[in-house]
Design an enzyme around this catalytic site. Structure first.
Site, mmCIF file in Angstrom:
data_model
loop_
_atom_site.group_PDB
_atom_site.id
_atom_site.type_symbol
_atom_site.label_atom_id
_atom_site.label_comp_id
_atom_site.label_asym_id
_atom_site.label_seq_id
_atom_site.Cartn_x
_atom_site.Cartn_y
_atom_site.Cartn_z
ATOM 1 N N GLY A 1 5.849 -87.104 -13.086
ATOM 2 C CA GLY A 1 4.403 -87.177 -13.268
ATOM 3 C C GLY A 1 3.967 -87.282 -14.713
ATOM 4 N N CYS B 1 2.578 -85.096 -16.980
ATOM 5 C CA CYS B 1 2.885 -84.076 -17.992
ATOM 6 C C CYS B 1 4.193 -84.363 -18.709
ATOM 7 N N ASN C 1 6.119 -87.180 -18.600
ATOM 8 C CA ASN C 1 6.393 -88.545 -19.062
ATOM 9 C C ASN C 1 5.412 -89.103 -20.082
ATOM 10 N N CYS D 1 1.516 -83.873 -21.572
ATOM 11 C CA CYS D 1 1.738 -82.663 -22.369
ATOM 12 C C CYS D 1 2.989 -82.728 -23.248
ATOM 13 N N LYS E 1 3.195 -85.584 -25.946
ATOM 14 C CA LYS E 1 2.094 -85.246 -26.866
ATOM 15 C C LYS E 1 2.474 -84.095 -27.786
ATOM 16 N N GLY F 1 -2.596 -87.279 -8.828
ATOM 17 C CA GLY F 1 -3.035 -87.259 -10.219
ATOM 18 C C GLY F 1 -3.931 -88.427 -10.588
ATOM 19 N N ARG G 1 -4.813 -91.713 -13.845
ATOM 20 C CA ARG G 1 -4.337 -92.583 -14.924
ATOM 21 C C ARG G 1 -5.515 -92.864 -15.857
ATOM 22 N N TYR H 1 -10.152 -84.194 -25.371
ATOM 23 C CA TYR H 1 -9.024 -83.596 -26.081
ATOM 24 C C TYR H 1 -7.890 -84.593 -26.306
ATOM 25 N N GLU I 1 -6.340 -85.289 -29.959
ATOM 26 C CA GLU I 1 -4.931 -84.952 -30.206
ATOM 27 C C GLU I 1 -4.150 -86.164 -30.708
ATOM 28 N N ARG J 1 -18.808 -91.449 -28.459
ATOM 29 C CA ARG J 1 -20.021 -91.977 -27.824
ATOM 30 C C ARG J 1 -21.179 -90.991 -27.899
ATOM 31 N N ILE K 1 -20.888 -86.570 -27.663
ATOM 32 C CA ILE K 1 -20.479 -85.337 -28.328
ATOM 33 C C ILE K 1 -18.952 -85.261 -28.340
ATOM 34 N N LEU L 1 -15.499 -83.254 -27.585
ATOM 35 C CA LEU L 1 -14.944 -82.235 -26.681
ATOM 36 C C LEU L 1 -15.966 -81.705 -25.678
ATOM 37 N N ALA M 1 -2.092 -77.101 -11.895
ATOM 38 C CA ALA M 1 -1.504 -77.917 -10.831
ATOM 39 C C ALA M 1 -0.285 -77.217 -10.219
ATOM 40 N N HIS N 1 0.638 -57.067 -38.077
ATOM 41 C CA HIS N 1 0.330 -57.558 -39.407
ATOM 42 C C HIS N 1 1.561 -58.133 -40.080
ATOM 43 N N GLU O 1 -3.946 -61.084 -34.978
ATOM 44 C CA GLU O 1 -4.544 -59.760 -35.233
ATOM 45 C C GLU O 1 -6.023 -59.870 -35.601
HETATM 46 P P1 FAD Z 1 0.546 -86.133 -12.101
HETATM 47 O O1 FAD Z 1 1.407 -85.341 -12.997
HETATM 48 O O2 FAD Z 1 -0.192 -87.273 -12.684
HETATM 49 O O3 FAD Z 1 1.494 -86.643 -10.922
HETATM 50 C C1 FAD Z 1 1.077 -87.514 -9.930
HETATM 51 C C2 FAD Z 1 2.216 -88.451 -9.563
HETATM 52 O O4 FAD Z 1 1.902 -89.147 -8.363
HETATM 53 C C3 FAD Z 1 2.456 -89.516 -10.608
HETATM 54 O O5 FAD Z 1 3.828 -89.651 -10.889
HETATM 55 C C4 FAD Z 1 1.910 -90.781 -9.953
HETATM 56 O O6 FAD Z 1 2.516 -91.955 -10.429
HETATM 57 C C5 FAD Z 1 2.243 -90.505 -8.508
HETATM 58 N N1 FAD Z 1 1.450 -91.287 -7.546
HETATM 59 C C6 FAD Z 1 0.159 -91.669 -7.641
HETATM 60 N N2 FAD Z 1 -0.235 -92.315 -6.537
HETATM 61 C C7 FAD Z 1 0.824 -92.334 -5.710
HETATM 62 C C8 FAD Z 1 1.043 -92.841 -4.397
HETATM 63 N N3 FAD Z 1 0.060 -93.450 -3.719
HETATM 64 N N4 FAD Z 1 2.272 -92.713 -3.846
HETATM 65 C C9 FAD Z 1 3.279 -92.104 -4.531
HETATM 66 N N5 FAD Z 1 3.122 -91.579 -5.759
HETATM 67 C C10 FAD Z 1 1.918 -91.684 -6.339
HETATM 68 N N6 FAD Z 1 -2.057 -80.492 -19.421
HETATM 69 C C11 FAD Z 1 -1.745 -79.303 -19.960
HETATM 70 O O7 FAD Z 1 -1.726 -78.302 -19.260
HETATM 71 N N7 FAD Z 1 -1.440 -79.189 -21.292
HETATM 72 C C12 FAD Z 1 -1.416 -80.258 -22.109
HETATM 73 O O8 FAD Z 1 -1.129 -80.117 -23.299
HETATM 74 C C13 FAD Z 1 -1.716 -81.528 -21.560
HETATM 75 N N8 FAD Z 1 -1.678 -82.623 -22.342
HETATM 76 C C14 FAD Z 1 -1.912 -83.850 -21.778
HETATM 77 C C15 FAD Z 1 -1.823 -84.953 -22.612
HETATM 78 C C16 FAD Z 1 -2.052 -86.213 -22.108
HETATM 79 C C17 FAD Z 1 -1.932 -87.416 -23.019
HETATM 80 C C18 FAD Z 1 -2.371 -86.358 -20.718
HETATM 81 C C19 FAD Z 1 -2.614 -87.727 -20.135
HETATM 82 C C20 FAD Z 1 -2.466 -85.256 -19.892
HETATM 83 C C21 FAD Z 1 -2.237 -83.986 -20.419
HETATM 84 N N9 FAD Z 1 -2.317 -82.832 -19.639
HETATM 85 C C22 FAD Z 1 -2.042 -81.608 -20.185
HETATM 86 C C23 FAD Z 1 -2.730 -82.900 -18.214
HETATM 87 C C24 FAD Z 1 -1.536 -82.824 -17.273
HETATM 88 O O9 FAD Z 1 -0.613 -83.837 -17.598
HETATM 89 C C25 FAD Z 1 -2.018 -82.987 -15.839
HETATM 90 O O10 FAD Z 1 -2.976 -82.000 -15.560
HETATM 91 C C26 FAD Z 1 -0.894 -82.838 -14.818
HETATM 92 O O11 FAD Z 1 0.140 -83.753 -15.058
HETATM 93 C C27 FAD Z 1 -1.450 -83.027 -13.401
HETATM 94 O O12 FAD Z 1 -0.424 -82.969 -12.467
HETATM 95 P P2 FAD Z 1 -0.559 -83.684 -11.059
HETATM 96 O O13 FAD Z 1 0.682 -83.306 -10.323
HETATM 97 O O14 FAD Z 1 -1.860 -83.404 -10.457
HETATM 98 O O15 FAD Z 1 -0.549 -85.243 -11.378
HETATM 99 P P1 NA7 Z 2 -12.414 -86.687 -21.249
HETATM 100 O O1 NA7 Z 2 -12.256 -85.277 -21.601
HETATM 101 O O2 NA7 Z 2 -13.067 -87.067 -19.979
HETATM 102 O O3 NA7 Z 2 -13.118 -87.405 -22.479
HETATM 103 C C1 NA7 Z 2 -13.413 -88.762 -22.476
HETATM 104 C C2 NA7 Z 2 -14.066 -89.140 -23.786
HETATM 105 O O4 NA7 Z 2 -14.313 -90.545 -23.801
HETATM 106 C C3 NA7 Z 2 -15.404 -88.473 -23.990
HETATM 107 O O5 NA7 Z 2 -15.556 -88.236 -25.363
HETATM 108 C C4 NA7 Z 2 -16.371 -89.538 -23.472
HETATM 109 O O6 NA7 Z 2 -17.634 -89.448 -24.048
HETATM 110 C C5 NA7 Z 2 -15.703 -90.797 -23.932
HETATM 111 N N1 NA7 Z 2 -16.039 -91.958 -23.124
HETATM 112 C C6 NA7 Z 2 -16.052 -92.057 -21.773
HETATM 113 N N2 NA7 Z 2 -16.339 -93.302 -21.388
HETATM 114 C C7 NA7 Z 2 -16.552 -94.019 -22.510
HETATM 115 C C8 NA7 Z 2 -16.881 -95.369 -22.751
HETATM 116 N N3 NA7 Z 2 -17.055 -96.237 -21.756
HETATM 117 N N4 NA7 Z 2 -17.000 -95.775 -24.041
HETATM 118 C C9 NA7 Z 2 -16.808 -94.896 -25.056
HETATM 119 N N5 NA7 Z 2 -16.485 -93.602 -24.882
HETATM 120 C C10 NA7 Z 2 -16.355 -93.171 -23.618
HETATM 121 O O7 NA7 Z 2 -11.029 -87.460 -21.212
HETATM 122 P P2 NA7 Z 2 -9.626 -87.260 -21.895
HETATM 123 O O8 NA7 Z 2 -8.978 -88.583 -21.751
HETATM 124 O O9 NA7 Z 2 -9.667 -86.651 -23.231
HETATM 125 O O10 NA7 Z 2 -8.982 -86.199 -20.920
HETATM 126 C C11 NA7 Z 2 -8.697 -86.555 -19.606
HETATM 127 C C12 NA7 Z 2 -8.849 -85.413 -18.683
HETATM 128 O O11 NA7 Z 2 -7.768 -84.534 -18.815
HETATM 129 C C13 NA7 Z 2 -10.130 -84.636 -18.892
HETATM 130 O O12 NA7 Z 2 -10.987 -84.846 -17.803
HETATM 131 C C14 NA7 Z 2 -9.690 -83.201 -18.999
HETATM 132 O O13 NA7 Z 2 -10.319 -82.358 -18.080
HETATM 133 C C15 NA7 Z 2 -8.210 -83.230 -18.753
HETATM 134 P P3 NA7 Z 2 -18.874 -88.678 -23.316
HETATM 135 O O14 NA7 Z 2 -18.707 -87.246 -23.640
HETATM 136 O O15 NA7 Z 2 -18.742 -88.967 -21.832
HETATM 137 O O16 NA7 Z 2 -20.063 -89.312 -23.920
#
Ligand code: FAD
Ligand code: NA7
Length: 485
Positions: free
Chosen positions: A52, A54, A56, A59, A62, A156, A158, A194, A198, A215, A217, A219, A335, A461, A466
């Protein structure tokens, strides 16, 4: 009847939620299959193995790139501590990507072995419902129809692409960044959630030139005072923020660079600049489309699946966990725990439900931000400004003294009940190793931490954690929260 299905449980999605749920279900005696399938990214065709987001493309890569960036900073600081270091040290992007990808491959391997050992049948196929008990798995070659008593949807999400010319052709997302086969160079990071912050943070630390396009605010959803301090700390490090700005188009120039046109949403003023990379970090879309949910009758809300407090969907034998569920924190530990608890309720006779409240989290920007519980604005909204006391302070990490690092944004606060026991509703911290600092306090907060307990806890300390035990100044007092020297 139960015995007439191929499996007791089919889990769709082999990420944090799906794997935890599938393994726990087997431990509790169920016959389980887990499907996982990754569609390649639209332009670069990036794909990856089981595990999934996290593991690949989330997390883990990253955090590894964040660590690489912090190490670069540390090497430069080391000189101030007397280490003889070559001031011209420079990172090697290709080596970093290779190391990160090697680690990921090893985790993919361990995951597959673990599934085999734990007797979860892993199917590398894309699942779509035929009816509420039947799933069609599209395999790399051919397809397979399988049935189960119960389904758990854990697909999950994308990254989204904006609907503007050139976005898909020329832009990348976090799905491509951690395996990018060229240096990112001058990078426009669109989105100030975030993930955007990051990525911009570690790119800067690795010597590239990110710009963050915001766009509205920074975070959204986080405490806004803290969010603005995080942004300011990034600007101080030389990361420009284009505020109130949205992209209009991306074009590829003859020299291969990307021309981005954008506009200020308040003034309407248009401008353009040239970048090597455009990274969309504008949020994530739940992967409901391939599932053919109407065939099973499962309700969808804004690309997500609404569930009740037992993670049940509107269809009796179908559940959903992880990022795909509507309105809950999108975090790996959420999750994992929700998936595990669901399996225990389904097959282990447990009644324990997932508690989505007071989940701690960290934003891994160059100066990290971690929090647990309510933001100041949410506390005020919930209880009224007169009922809230905010204890706050700036502080100076010991490790910043010798290299003379900026302490301007090292700040923390406790949002608490004003009267009575002064129960702590939220803790917020910007500074080094923020996640490590907040994790233990999260357990305390969940146990009913009060200000009295907090300030009577003896500190360790010299640490930065602290500082929470030393909080003495309230915002209401108007006293200066900066430390004397
Ligand atoms: P996923 O891990 O996305 O797994 C879902 C899987 O299902 C995927 O492999 C997908 O390809 C597969 N799939 C989808 N549709 C189908 C289908 N129809 N049939 C079969 N398989 C399918 N979380 C943290 O806690 N700490 C962090 O620091 C953090 N950093 C992140 C940084 C980035 C850049 C991103 C993108 C996310 C980050 N997250 C972080 C969020 C975290 O990765 C997700 O919350 C977590 O992976 C969710 O797990 P999930 O099992 O719901 O989905
Ligand atoms: P987030 O936390 O949903 O943030 C997306 C950011 O992108 C946010 O600043 C948005 O601004 C901005 N945004 C959204 N759509 C647009 C368009 N069309 N143009 C310009 N800027 C845009 O997503 P992340 O990718 O950081 O995190 C993904 C999820 O993982 C998130 O939901 C967390 O809960 C965990 P906005 O504030 O909407 O004006």
């Amino acid at each position: 009847t139960k015995g007439s299905y191929d499996y007791d449980l089919i889990v769709i999605g082999g990420g944090s939620a799906g794997l935890a749920c599938a393994k726990e279900a087997v431990l509790n005696g169920a016959r389980v299959a887990c499907l996982d399938f990754v569609k390649p990214t639209p332009t670069l065709g990036t794909k990856w193995g089981v595990g999934g987001t996290c593991v690949n493309v989330g997390c883990i890569p990253k955090k590894l790139m964040h660590q690489a960036s912090l190490l670069g900073e540390a090497v430069h600081e080391a000189a101030a501590y007397g280490w003889n270091v070559d001031e011209k040290i420079k990172p090697d992007w290709h080596k970093l990507v290779q190391s990160v990808q090697n680690h990921i491959k090893s985790v993919n391997w361990v995951t597959r072995v673990d599934l085999r050992d734990k007797k979860v049948e892993y199917i590398n196929g894309l699942g779509s419902f035929v009816d509420s008990h039947t799933l069609l798995a599209k395999l790399k070659s051919g397809e397979r129809t399988i049935t189960a008593q119960t389904f758990v949807i854990a697909v999950g999400g994308r990254p989204r692409y904006p609907d503007i010319p050139g976005a898909v052709e020329y832009g990348i997302t976090s799905d491509d960044l951690f395996s990018l086969d060229r240096e990112p160079g001058k990078t426009l990071v669109v989105g100030a959630g975030y993930i955007g912050l990051e990525c911009a943070g570690f790119l800067k630390g690795l010597g590239y030139e990110p710009t963050v396009m915001v766009r509205s605010i920074v975070l959204r959803g986080f405490d806004q005072q803290m969010a603005e301090l995080v942004a300011a700390s990034m600007e101080e490090r030389g990361i420009p923020f284009l505020r109130k700005t949205v992209p209009l188009s991306v074009e590829k120039q003859d020299d291969g660079k990307l021309l981005v046109k954008y506009k200020n949403v308040e003034t309407g003023e248009e401008a353009e600049d040239v970048y090597d990379t455009v990274l969309w970090a504008i949020g994530r879309k739940g992967l409901v489309d391939d599932l053919n949910l109407p065939n099973a009758g499962v309700t969808v809300q804004k690309d997500k699946i609404p569930v009740d407090s037992q993670e049940a969907t509107n269809v009796a034998n179908i559940y959903a966990v992880g990022d795909i569920i509507y309105g809950k924190p999108e975090l790996t530990p959420v999750a994992v725990l929700a998936g595990r608890l669901l399996a225990r309720r389904l097959y282990g006779g447990s009644t324990q439900r997932m508690d989505y409240k007071d989940v701690a989290t960290t934003v891994f920007t160059p100066l990290e931000y971690a929090c647990v519980g309510l933001s100041e604005e949410d506390a005020v909204k919930q209880f009224g400004a007169d009922e809230i006391e905010v204890f706050h302070g700036y502080y100076k990490p010991t490790e910043f003294f010798i290299p003379q690092k900026s302490v301007r944004y090292c700040y923390l606060k406790a949002v608490a009940e004003r009267h009575g026991d002064q129960r702590v509703y939220g803790l917020h911290y910007i500074g080094p190793v923020a996640g490590e600092v907040i994790q233990g306090f999260a357990a305390a907060l969940k146990s009913g931490l009060t200000i009295n307990t907090l300030i009577n806890t003896v500190g360790i300390h010299p640490t930065t954690a602290e500082e929470f035990t030393r909080l003495a100044i309230t915002k209401r007092s108007g006293l200066d929260p900066t430390p004397a020297s």
